[in-house]
Design a protein around this motif. Structure first.
Motif, PDB file in Angstrom:
ATOM      1  N   ARG A 292       1.676   5.808  18.216  1.00 34.35           N
ATOM      2  CA  ARG A 292       1.442   4.397  18.551  1.00 34.35           C
ATOM      3  C   ARG A 292       0.486   3.741  17.566  1.00 34.35           C
ATOM      4  O   ARG A 292       0.671   2.577  17.194  1.00 34.35           O
ATOM      5  CB  ARG A 292       0.907   4.285  19.983  1.00 34.35           C
ATOM      6  CG  ARG A 292       1.972   4.536  21.031  1.00 34.35           C
ATOM      7  CD  ARG A 292       1.423   4.474  22.439  1.00 34.35           C
ATOM      8  NE  ARG A 292       0.879   3.154  22.773  1.00 34.35           N
ATOM      9  CZ  ARG A 292       0.190   2.911  23.892  1.00 34.35           C
ATOM     10  NH1 ARG A 292      -0.021   3.886  24.767  1.00 34.35           N
ATOM     11  NH2 ARG A 292      -0.283   1.709  24.128  1.00 34.35           N
ATOM     12  N   ILE A 293      -0.517   4.466  17.135  1.00 33.70           N
ATOM     13  CA  ILE A 293      -1.469   3.929  16.152  1.00 33.70           C
ATOM     14  C   ILE A 293      -0.767   3.685  14.819  1.00 33.70           C
ATOM     15  O   ILE A 293      -0.958   2.642  14.191  1.00 33.70           O
ATOM     16  CB  ILE A 293      -2.685   4.866  15.998  1.00 33.70           C
ATOM     17  CG1 ILE A 293      -3.548   4.820  17.260  1.00 33.70           C
ATOM     18  CG2 ILE A 293      -3.506   4.506  14.762  1.00 33.70           C
ATOM     19  CD1 ILE A 293      -4.621   5.879  17.339  1.00 33.70           C
ATOM     20  N   GLU A 294       0.058   4.620  14.405  1.00 33.31           N
ATOM     21  CA  GLU A 294       0.792   4.452  13.145  1.00 33.31           C
ATOM     22  C   GLU A 294       1.804   3.315  13.234  1.00 33.31           C
ATOM     23  O   GLU A 294       2.019   2.591  12.258  1.00 33.31           O
ATOM     24  CB  GLU A 294       1.460   5.769  12.730  1.00 33.31           C
ATOM     25  CG  GLU A 294       0.475   6.806  12.249  1.00 33.31           C
ATOM     26  CD  GLU A 294      -0.483   6.277  11.173  1.00 33.31           C
ATOM     27  OE1 GLU A 294      -0.014   5.664  10.185  1.00 33.31           O
ATOM     28  OE2 GLU A 294      -1.701   6.473  11.331  1.00 33.31           O
ATOM     29  N   CYS A 295       2.418   3.140  14.388  1.00 34.03           N
ATOM     30  CA  CYS A 295       3.341   2.011  14.589  1.00 34.03           C
ATOM     31  C   CYS A 295       2.593   0.680  14.492  1.00 34.03           C
ATOM     32  O   CYS A 295       3.098  -0.284  13.908  1.00 34.03           O
ATOM     33  CB  CYS A 295       4.044   2.115  15.938  1.00 34.03           C
ATOM     34  SG  CYS A 295       5.349   3.341  15.969  1.00 34.03           S
ATOM     35  N   LEU A 296       1.397   0.625  15.058  1.00 40.57           N
ATOM     36  CA  LEU A 296       0.585  -0.584  14.967  1.00 40.57           C
ATOM     37  C   LEU A 296       0.201  -0.868  13.518  1.00 40.57           C
ATOM     38  O   LEU A 296       0.298  -2.003  13.056  1.00 40.57           O
ATOM     39  CB  LEU A 296      -0.668  -0.449  15.834  1.00 40.57           C
ATOM     40  CG  LEU A 296      -1.630  -1.639  15.837  1.00 40.57           C
ATOM     41  CD1 LEU A 296      -0.946  -2.882  16.402  1.00 40.57           C
ATOM     42  CD2 LEU A 296      -2.889  -1.309  16.621  1.00 40.57           C
ATOM     43  N   ARG A 297      -0.197   0.162  12.800  1.00 32.65           N
ATOM     44  CA  ARG A 297      -0.554   0.008  11.387  1.00 32.65           C
ATOM     45  C   ARG A 297       0.651  -0.505  10.580  1.00 32.65           C
ATOM     46  O   ARG A 297       0.541  -1.416   9.765  1.00 32.65           O
ATOM     47  CB  ARG A 297      -1.052   1.332  10.818  1.00 32.65           C
ATOM     48  CG  ARG A 297      -1.573   1.254   9.403  1.00 32.65           C
ATOM     49  CD  ARG A 297      -1.980   2.624   8.874  1.00 32.65           C
ATOM     50  NE  ARG A 297      -2.882   3.358   9.735  1.00 32.65           N
ATOM     51  CZ  ARG A 297      -4.214   3.259   9.708  1.00 32.65           C
ATOM     52  NH1 ARG A 297      -4.791   2.452   8.856  1.00 32.65           N
ATOM     53  NH2 ARG A 297      -4.948   3.987  10.528  1.00 32.65           N
ATOM     54  N   ALA A 298       1.826   0.055  10.836  1.00 35.22           N
ATOM     55  CA  ALA A 298       3.047  -0.361  10.141  1.00 35.22           C
ATOM     56  C   ALA A 298       3.422  -1.797  10.500  1.00 35.22           C
ATOM     57  O   ALA A 298       3.859  -2.569   9.638  1.00 35.22           O
ATOM     58  CB  ALA A 298       4.192   0.586  10.478  1.00 35.22           C
ATOM     59  N   ARG A 299       3.231  -2.150  11.765  1.00 34.59           N
ATOM     60  CA  ARG A 299       3.532  -3.510  12.211  1.00 34.59           C
ATOM     61  C   ARG A 299       2.654  -4.529  11.493  1.00 34.59           C
ATOM     62  O   ARG A 299       3.129  -5.571  11.049  1.00 34.59           O
ATOM     63  CB  ARG A 299       3.317  -3.584  13.726  1.00 34.59           C
ATOM     64  CG  ARG A 299       3.458  -4.935  14.319  1.00 34.59           C
ATOM     65  CD  ARG A 299       3.190  -4.882  15.799  1.00 34.59           C
ATOM     66  NE  ARG A 299       3.121  -6.206  16.357  1.00 34.59           N
ATOM     67  CZ  ARG A 299       2.862  -6.481  17.619  1.00 34.59           C
ATOM     68  NH1 ARG A 299       2.669  -5.496  18.459  1.00 34.59           N
ATOM     69  NH2 ARG A 299       2.798  -7.710  18.042  1.00 34.59           N
TER      70      ARG A 299
END
Length: 145
Positions: free
Chosen positions: A12-19
């Motif tokens: 979820r943290i990596e998805c937020l960073r990518a977003r």
């Protein structure tokens, strides 16, 4: 179970960073069109039409950039929700602290002003050019001749 939760939070943290990175890339790409459209406003001879064209550019650009249908909530809200989920989770000790540290890193380096300046230079320059153009056109329109 704790390992699965830890992995879920990492994802979820990596998805937020990518977003966030994707959003900044979109802003930089749209900035090119903002610059070109603003530059086109300079070629108009009539002062009132020039100001009207500049306002249309702002409306079109703002509506295009703000139409992000991919997500239901803003990145700041997503970050806060993720933080609340991590704090309420069953993760303990170093694992929880590491996830919170990762989230703090995103907040500081991507969502903070310094991160925005580093990530969206083309957008900031194009928007600055639009502002300078708007001030110049307004000054010319309202100056007594």
């Amino acid at each position: 179970m704790s390992e699965e939760i830890r992995t879920e939070f990492i994802d979820r943290i990596e998805c937020l960073r990518a977003r966030i990175s994707s959003r900044y890339n979109i802003l930089n790409l749209e900035a090119i069109w903002l610059f070109v459209a603003t530059l086109g406003c300079w070629s108009v001879d009539q002062k009132i039409i020039q100001i009207f064209a500049l306002l249309i550019v702002l409306v079109f650009f703002s509506s295009k950039v703000s139409k992000d249908k991919k997500y239901d909530i803003s990145t700041v809200q997503a970050s806060k929700a993720l933080r609340a989920d991590i704090e309420a989770s069953v993760l303990e000790g170093d694992s929880k602290e590491a996830r919170l540290y990762n989230l703090d890193d995103i907040d500081k380096n991507l969502l903070g002003l310094k991160g925005i300046y580093k990530s969206t230079p083309m957008f900031l320059i194009s928007y600055g050019f639009w502002i300078v153009s708007a001030i110049t056109f307004a000054f010319r329109f309202f100056s007594v001749q």
